[in-house]
Design an enzyme around this catalytic site. Structure first.
Site, PDB file in Angstrom:
ATOM      1  CG  ASP A   1      26.679  18.147  -9.908  1.00 52.10           C
ATOM      2  OD1 ASP A   1      26.745  18.981  -8.982  1.00 52.10           O
ATOM      3  OD2 ASP A   1      25.637  17.966 -10.594  1.00 52.10           O
TER       4      ASP A   1
ATOM      5  CD1 TRP B   1      19.217  16.370 -11.424  1.00 47.80           C
ATOM      6  CD2 TRP B   1      20.750  17.843 -12.150  1.00 47.80           C
ATOM      7  NE1 TRP B   1      18.695  17.635 -11.264  1.00 47.80           N
ATOM      8  CE2 TRP B   1      19.604  18.564 -11.705  1.00 47.80           C
ATOM      9  CE3 TRP B   1      21.834  18.561 -12.640  1.00 47.80           C
ATOM     10  CZ2 TRP B   1      19.528  19.946 -11.747  1.00 47.80           C
ATOM     11  CZ3 TRP B   1      21.753  19.939 -12.676  1.00 47.80           C
ATOM     12  CH2 TRP B   1      20.609  20.619 -12.233  1.00 47.80           C
TER      13      TRP B   1
ATOM     14  CE  LYS C   1      19.232  19.788  -3.946  1.00 51.65           C
ATOM     15  NZ  LYS C   1      19.456  20.237  -5.291  1.00 51.65           N
TER      16      LYS C   1
HETATM   17  C1  LMR Z   1      16.621  17.448  -8.070  1.00 55.69           C
HETATM   18  O1  LMR Z   1      17.333  16.676  -8.711  1.00 55.69           O
HETATM   19  O2  LMR Z   1      15.448  17.177  -7.771  1.00 55.69           O
HETATM   20  C2  LMR Z   1      17.183  18.766  -7.605  1.00 55.69           C
HETATM   21  O3  LMR Z   1      18.523  18.853  -7.931  1.00 55.69           O
HETATM   22  C3  LMR Z   1      16.382  19.911  -8.068  1.00 55.69           C
HETATM   23  C4  LMR Z   1      16.522  20.187  -9.522  1.00 55.69           C
HETATM   24  O4  LMR Z   1      16.806  21.333  -9.858  1.00 55.69           O
HETATM   25  O5  LMR Z   1      16.341  19.293 -10.348  1.00 55.69           O
END
Ligand code: LMR
Length: 403
Positions: free
Chosen positions: A212, A130, A247
């Protein structure tokens, strides 16, 4: 002071979200930021959440502070949902949960805890991961290193690479950041055997998982999505878990999350939880309450819980259905590309392997918004845009050299 500040580059996903909102093109398609949208393109408020909110409105008697560590009823709900109501961890005294502002808040508090207590630990991050994982650890002052996860050559999971890296390079006390399910951004998850093998390696090398868990219920089911996490949590002496209810309860802007820690002994858990207090106090002092109350209320009311589970299944099933429709519709264009990844990957995201040029063309010419790493957020697809979307993707990819 301000005149000396150079504007930072900022988060690419958030920039994409702003650019989409500002785009006046009526055909624009949002496959960028990870939010669940229904077929009308709306990010819905779940009916179970609406009922819980109504009830709160009628029964809430105070808006006084909840305290830095949050509400114990919410913490108990989090532990049951995450670890299972019959988990021995719940009554062990080793497991503690605090309420945080979203999953990101939990990640940051955990990062600060690591920095204060294990400053020499390396944080291992999957490649890719992420977009915010690296920056959170960097701003907490932690050192991060990558481990292999995704094989770009064939879009497969590089589990052997991951294991070899952690076995060879990680040191005792290092922290390995894992995604419980619906890996963001690749949609590629570890299978049960992978979780078992990884748990054995982490036990042998004394590595600490920081898991996570942002999409529980979006992959295969509420319990199925955390089977690997539960195995690891029960087997290892120390575990950190960040959960998000953005989510699965659709509570994005309510900033609802939790940090759960599992320590080797109840005394260690008490000390570690006490250490979280000042970190919270000096960051945001107290967590927001509204979303956490909604989650706790829904989880503890059998009728509301059932209603929520059905709504969650509805979101999950729609994503699975969209994955199949997207694949079939793209295949109908017969451009000689393999789209099977759409149905083999899980959860909200698919990692397309589209080139930066493809992504730029799709956005600039056709108002189709895709994250710069090629990740698409599947629920942005709907009945009205799927034809247009697949047509433009097929046209842009056909103009590429064959791969
Ligand atoms: C994403 O990865 O798009 C979501 O988790 C929103 C974010 O805060 O990045």
């Amino acid at each position: 002071m301000f005149s000396e500040i150079k504007a930072p580059e900022g988060d690419r996903l958030l920039a994409l979200m702003q650019a989409f909102r500002a785009d006046p093109n009526p055909r624009k398609v949002d496959l960028g930021v990870g939010v669940y949208m229904d077929d009308s393109g709306t990010v819905p408020i779940l009916s179970s959440v609406k009922i819980a909110e109504q009830r709160l409105l009628e029964t809430e008697t105070t808006k006084t502070y909840v305290g830095p560590l949050g509400d114990p009823t919410f913490a108990a709900a989090v532990q049951e949902m995450l670890l299972g109501a019959s988990s021995p961890l719940l009554s062990s005294g080793r497991t503690r949960t605090i309420q945080t502002p979203g999953g990101s808040g939990a990640l940051r508090i955990a990062a600060d805890l690591i920095h204060a207590n294990a400053p020499d630990a390396t944080i291992w991050l999957s490649t890719p991961t992420w977009i915010n994982h690296g920056p959170i650890h960097a701003s907490a002052g932690n050192r991060a290193r990558p481990y292999p996860y995704f094989n770009p050559a064939d879009g497969s999971l590089d589990f052997d690479g991951m294991m070899a890296c952690l076995d060879g390079d990680a040191r005792p006390g290092d922290v390995v950041l894992l995604h419980a399910c619906c890996h963001n951004p690749t949609g590629l998850d570890l299978g049960d055997d992978h979780w078992r093998e990884l748990t054995a390696l982490m036990a042998r090398k004394a590595l600490i998982p920081m898991i996570d868990c942002a999409y529980q219920g979006f992959g295969a089911g509420l319990d199925a999505d955390v089977a690997g996490l539960r195995h690891m949590a029960e087997a290892l002496p120390e575990v950190l878990i960040a959960t998000s209810y953005s989510k699965n309860f659709g509570l994005y802007r309510e900033r609802t999350g939790a940090l759960t820690l599992i320590a080797k002994t109840p005394d260690h858990a008490t000390a570690a939880t006490a250490a979280l207090g000042p970190i919270v106090r000096t960051s945001y002092s107290m967590p927001p309450s509204h979303g956490a109350q909604i989650v706790a209320l829904i989880w503890t009311d059998p009728t509301l819980r059932q209603q929520w589970l059905e709504e969650l299944a509805g979101m999950r099933d729609r994503i699975v259905g969209l994955r199949h429709r997207l694949r079939t519709t793209l295949e109908q264009h017969q451009i000689g590309r393999d789209f099977s990844f759409l149905t083999s990957q899980r959860g909200m995201f698919s990692y397309t392997g589209f080139t930066p040029d493809d992504i730029q063309t799709l956005r600039a010419r056709h108002a189709i918004y895709i994250a710069s790493d090629g990740r698409i957020s599947i629920p942005g697809v709907n009945d009205r845009n799927i034809g247009y979307l697949c047509e433009q993707i097929a046209a842009v990819l056909s103009a590429d050299k064959p791969r």
